[in-house]
Scaffold this motif. Structure first.
Motif, PDB file in Angstrom:
ATOM      1  N   LEU A  21       0.838  -1.200   0.000  1.00 40.91           N
ATOM      2  CA  LEU A  21       0.000   0.000   0.000  1.00 40.91           C
ATOM      3  C   LEU A  21       0.873   1.250   0.000  1.00 40.91           C
ATOM      4  O   LEU A  21       0.649   2.186  -0.788  1.00 40.91           O
ATOM      5  N   LEU A  22       1.886   1.280   0.854  1.00 41.41           N
ATOM      6  CA  LEU A  22       2.756   2.449   0.933  1.00 41.41           C
ATOM      7  C   LEU A  22       3.550   2.628  -0.354  1.00 41.41           C
ATOM      8  O   LEU A  22       3.752   3.760  -0.819  1.00 41.41           O
ATOM      9  N   GLN A  23       3.978   1.535  -0.946  1.00 40.05           N
ATOM     10  CA  GLN A  23       4.690   1.621  -2.231  1.00 40.05           C
ATOM     11  C   GLN A  23       3.803   2.259  -3.290  1.00 40.05           C
ATOM     12  O   GLN A  23       4.244   3.128  -4.056  1.00 40.05           O
ATOM     13  N   GLN A  24       2.547   1.860  -3.345  1.00 40.11           N
ATOM     14  CA  GLN A  24       1.613   2.434  -4.319  1.00 40.11           C
ATOM     15  C   GLN A  24       1.393   3.923  -4.049  1.00 40.11           C
ATOM     16  O   GLN A  24       1.295   4.728  -4.980  1.00 40.11           O
ATOM     17  N   MET A  25       1.319   4.302  -2.795  1.00 39.53           N
ATOM     18  CA  MET A  25       1.137   5.707  -2.438  1.00 39.53           C
ATOM     19  C   MET A  25       2.349   6.540  -2.862  1.00 39.53           C
ATOM     20  O   MET A  25       2.210   7.637  -3.408  1.00 39.53           O
ATOM     21  N   LEU A  26       3.531   6.008  -2.624  1.00 37.10           N
ATOM     22  CA  LEU A  26       4.746   6.741  -2.989  1.00 37.10           C
ATOM     23  C   LEU A  26       4.880   6.852  -4.507  1.00 37.10           C
ATOM     24  O   LEU A  26       5.306   7.892  -5.021  1.00 37.10           O
ATOM     25  N   HIS A  27       4.522   5.794  -5.220  1.00 34.41           N
ATOM     26  CA  HIS A  27       4.608   5.863  -6.676  1.00 34.41           C
ATOM     27  C   HIS A  27       3.618   6.881  -7.237  1.00 34.41           C
ATOM     28  O   HIS A  27       3.848   7.438  -8.319  1.00 34.41           O
ATOM     29  N   SER A  28       2.540   7.136  -6.512  1.00 35.28           N
ATOM     30  CA  SER A  28       1.546   8.102  -6.983  1.00 35.28           C
ATOM     31  C   SER A  28       2.020   9.541  -6.811  1.00 35.28           C
ATOM     32  O   SER A  28       1.374  10.463  -7.314  1.00 35.28           O
ATOM     33  N   HIS A  29       3.122   9.732  -6.111  1.00 31.37           N
ATOM     34  CA  HIS A  29       3.706  11.072  -5.999  1.00 31.37           C
ATOM     35  C   HIS A  29       4.294  11.463  -7.347  1.00 31.37           C
ATOM     36  O   HIS A  29       4.930  10.649  -8.022  1.00 31.37           O
ATOM     37  N   ARG A  30       4.110  12.697  -7.742  1.00 31.06           N
ATOM     38  CA  ARG A  30       4.516  13.122  -9.087  1.00 31.06           C
ATOM     39  C   ARG A  30       6.025  13.095  -9.310  1.00 31.06           C
ATOM     40  O   ARG A  30       6.477  13.153 -10.449  1.00 31.06           O
ATOM     41  N   ARG A  31       6.824  12.984  -8.244  1.00 27.65           N
ATOM     42  CA  ARG A  31       8.280  13.029  -8.405  1.00 27.65           C
ATOM     43  C   ARG A  31       8.982  11.710  -8.081  1.00 27.65           C
ATOM     44  O   ARG A  31      10.194  11.613  -8.230  1.00 27.65           O
ATOM     45  N   ILE A  32       8.249  10.706  -7.623  1.00 31.96           N
ATOM     46  CA  ILE A  32       8.897   9.482  -7.151  1.00 31.96           C
ATOM     47  C   ILE A  32       8.372   8.270  -7.911  1.00 31.96           C
ATOM     48  O   ILE A  32       7.157   8.042  -7.971  1.00 31.96           O
ATOM     49  N   ALA A  33       9.269   7.479  -8.464  1.00 33.79           N
ATOM     50  CA  ALA A  33       8.903   6.233  -9.150  1.00 33.79           C
ATOM     51  C   ALA A  33       9.209   5.070  -8.220  1.00 33.79           C
ATOM     52  O   ALA A  33      10.350   4.915  -7.770  1.00 33.79           O
ATOM     53  N   PHE A  34       8.198   4.253  -7.970  1.00 36.41           N
ATOM     54  CA  PHE A  34       8.338   3.172  -6.993  1.00 36.41           C
ATOM     55  C   PHE A  34       7.756   1.895  -7.568  1.00 36.41           C
ATOM     56  O   PHE A  34       6.547   1.674  -7.523  1.00 36.41           O
ATOM     57  N   PRO A  35       8.573   1.015  -8.128  1.00 31.65           N
ATOM     58  CA  PRO A  35       8.041  -0.192  -8.780  1.00 31.65           C
ATOM     59  C   PRO A  35       7.566  -1.235  -7.782  1.00 31.65           C
ATOM     60  O   PRO A  35       7.818  -1.140  -6.578  1.00 31.65           O
ATOM     61  N   SER A  36       6.872  -2.239  -8.292  1.00 29.95           N
ATOM     62  CA  SER A  36       6.581  -3.420  -7.495  1.00 29.95           C
ATOM     63  C   SER A  36       7.899  -4.125  -7.180  1.00 29.95           C
ATOM     64  O   SER A  36       8.946  -3.790  -7.727  1.00 29.95           O
ATOM     65  N   GLU A  37       7.825  -5.114  -6.301  1.00 29.67           N
ATOM     66  CA  GLU A  37       9.059  -5.784  -5.879  1.00 29.67           C
ATOM     67  C   GLU A  37       9.812  -6.364  -7.082  1.00 29.67           C
ATOM     68  O   GLU A  37       9.253  -7.129  -7.866  1.00 29.67           O
ATOM     69  N   THR A  38      11.079  -5.992  -7.189  1.00 35.88           N
ATOM     70  CA  THR A  38      11.906  -6.431  -8.309  1.00 35.88           C
ATOM     71  C   THR A  38      12.742  -7.660  -7.965  1.00 35.88           C
ATOM     72  O   THR A  38      13.067  -8.464  -8.822  1.00 35.88           O
ATOM     73  N   ARG A  39      13.156  -7.758  -6.725  1.00 40.64           N
ATOM     74  CA  ARG A  39      13.872  -8.931  -6.210  1.00 40.64           C
ATOM     75  C   ARG A  39      15.223  -9.171  -6.857  1.00 40.64           C
ATOM     76  O   ARG A  39      15.710 -10.305  -6.870  1.00 40.64           O
ATOM     77  N   PHE A  40      15.847  -8.144  -7.416  1.00 40.78           N
ATOM     78  CA  PHE A  40      17.192  -8.384  -7.931  1.00 40.78           C
ATOM     79  C   PHE A  40      18.259  -7.623  -7.163  1.00 40.78           C
ATOM     80  O   PHE A  40      19.444  -7.832  -7.401  1.00 40.78           O
ATOM     81  N   HIS A 226      -4.068   3.671  -9.177  1.00 45.28           N
ATOM     82  CA  HIS A 226      -2.887   3.078  -9.813  1.00 45.28           C
ATOM     83  C   HIS A 226      -2.828   1.587  -9.532  1.00 45.28           C
ATOM     84  O   HIS A 226      -2.495   0.784 -10.410  1.00 45.28           O
ATOM     85  N   ALA A 227      -3.177   1.187  -8.306  1.00 44.91           N
ATOM     86  CA  ALA A 227      -3.119  -0.231  -7.944  1.00 44.91           C
ATOM     87  C   ALA A 227      -4.074  -1.066  -8.789  1.00 44.91           C
ATOM     88  O   ALA A 227      -3.760  -2.206  -9.157  1.00 44.91           O
ATOM     89  N   ARG A 228      -5.225  -0.512  -9.120  1.00 44.62           N
ATOM     90  CA  ARG A 228      -6.181  -1.268  -9.930  1.00 44.62           C
ATOM     91  C   ARG A 228      -5.633  -1.571 -11.311  1.00 44.62           C
ATOM     92  O   ARG A 228      -6.047  -2.541 -11.952  1.00 44.62           O
ATOM     93  N   ARG A 229      -4.687  -0.744 -11.772  1.00 42.19           N
ATOM     94  CA  ARG A 229      -4.076  -0.979 -13.083  1.00 42.19           C
ATOM     95  C   ARG A 229      -2.835  -1.875 -12.999  1.00 42.19           C
ATOM     96  O   ARG A 229      -2.480  -2.512 -13.991  1.00 42.19           O
ATOM     97  N   THR A 230      -2.185  -1.902 -11.869  1.00 44.33           N
ATOM     98  CA  THR A 230      -0.869  -2.544 -11.798  1.00 44.33           C
ATOM     99  C   THR A 230      -0.778  -3.745 -10.863  1.00 44.33           C
ATOM    100  O   THR A 230       0.140  -4.542 -10.995  1.00 44.33           O
ATOM    101  N   VAL A 231      -1.703  -3.885  -9.929  1.00 47.24           N
ATOM    102  CA  VAL A 231      -1.668  -5.028  -9.007  1.00 47.24           C
ATOM    103  C   VAL A 231      -2.655  -6.075  -9.505  1.00 47.24           C
ATOM    104  O   VAL A 231      -3.871  -5.846  -9.480  1.00 47.24           O
ATOM    105  N   PRO A 232      -2.163  -7.219 -10.001  1.00 45.32           N
ATOM    106  CA  PRO A 232      -3.055  -8.223 -10.591  1.00 45.32           C
ATOM    107  C   PRO A 232      -4.059  -8.767  -9.577  1.00 45.32           C
ATOM    108  O   PRO A 232      -3.742  -8.965  -8.405  1.00 45.32           O
TER     109      PRO A 232
END
Length: 340
Positions: A21-40, A226-232
């Motif tokens: 939830l917090l990741q989605q909120m941060l990604h919704s900020h106009r200056r911060i890009a916050f992807p889903s877990e990348t694990r690399f 944003h989550a409705r578009r990106t969280v399956p």
């Protein structure tokens, strides 16, 4: 707000504490890009010796190929052109942190944002690693009532532990947060509670933005769009991110934990629950056998963490290159920001 701020942001916490939830909120900020877990990030760090001296372009290419096409990574969730990223890494600074930063900066650039972050709950165990690669990073620790976090974790299809492991994971996370706060300082480490975030999102996100040295963006409270578009939808355990923030599941542990489980979890976490402002229910004391088993498992986990730390120091002494990212400054973005 400083328009030149470019410090990476890492979100961490016990699993099932609301970090998605917090990741989605941060990604919704106009200056911060916050992807889903990348694990690399952590897997690349652990595999760093495999790629040898990164002063050699061929080794940087091997690292880039592994990040973008390796079976252990989730590079595909970034929806970036692998060939472009590979070439950027090959022609970039010869350190592991730089290679990883290039990937996240490419993601931020794709979204028209000058700053990037990454989220993984288990980062609470890997702050030292992250600070080695990104010494200017900021860390956001999200805490949820341990009884709710444990009861939710026990329901996850991907969690293969028991009630003891779940309770210890929460305890380790909040203990780490308690140590990190004074060690890193108020400009680098920030802690907030899930219950406060869902009860009054705007208030909590305004405070978080002050820590990040960013202006508050009202779109952060609408992250569910944003989550409705990106969280399956197949990830059923994250479907609450599709909803407006709410407190509907606060205290759900009362229905999810059976009597003896609730007694055990509250008893072994009691002092830490109180430290974080959670009231106790007056649970009964668990049996001596239950407590003895919990403490045996806790001791085993402590020894395992200590052995891993010793091994990591040995591995670190044999690194062919520094791991610190040599990339500085905000991501260059077009004038028109992508709101996706």
């Amino acid at each position: 707000m400083n328009p030149q701020i470019s410090r990476p942001v890492f979100v961490l916490g016990c699993p099932r504490s609301g970090t998605t939830l917090l990741q989605q909120m941060l990604h919704s900020h106009r200056r911060i890009a916050f992807p889903s877990e990348t694990r690399f990030v952590h897997t690349a760090y652990e595999a760093r010796h495999r790629f040898g001296d990164l002063e050699r372009a061929a080794n940087r290419r091997a690292l880039a190929e592994w990040i973008t096409r390796g079976g252990d990574t989730k590079f595909r969730v970034l929806e970036l052109d692998a060939e472009e990223v590979i070439e950027e890494i090959v022609h970039g600074p010869p350190t592991l942190g730089s290679a990883l930063a290039i990937v996240f900066r490419a993601y931020a650039r794709r979204h028209g944002k000058p700053r990037w972050g990454d989220k993984r709950p288990s980062y609470f165990r890997r702050v030292r690693m992250l600070r080695r690669m990104f010494p200017d990073a900021q860390f956001v620790h999200l805490v949820r009532d341990g009884r709710d976090a444990v009861s939710s974790l026990m329901r996850m299809p991907w969690f293969d532990g028991d009630i003891y492991a779940a309770a210890l994971t929460w305890r380790e996370a909040v203990d780490t947060g308690k140590r990190l706060g004074p060690r890193l300082g108020p400009g680098t480490f920030y802690e907030l509670r899930y219950e406060d975030l869902v009860a009054d999102p705007e208030h909590e996100l305004r405070r978080l933005c002050i820590f990040l040295d960013e202006e508050y963006d009202p779109e952060m409270t609408k992250a569910y769009r944003h989550a409705r578009r990106t969280v399956p939808s197949a990830r059923r355990w994250h479907l609450r991110t599709h909803e407006e923030p709410n407190s509907r599941h606060v205290g759900a542990w009362r229905d999810r934990l059976r009597g003896p489980e609730a007694d055990l979890v509250e008893h072994v976490l009691a002092s830490r629950l109180l430290d974080h402002g959670y009231a106790l229910s007056g649970a009964a004391r668990p049996s001596a056998a239950e407590l003895a088993r919990f403490h045996r498992i806790a001791a085993h986990r402590w020894r395992s963490r200590h052995a891993h730390a010793v091994l990591d120091r040995l591995v670190q002494s044999r690194e062919p290159n520094p791991v610190v990212s040599l990339l500085r400054g905000p991501v260059s973005v077009p004038d028109r920001l992508d709101e996706s």
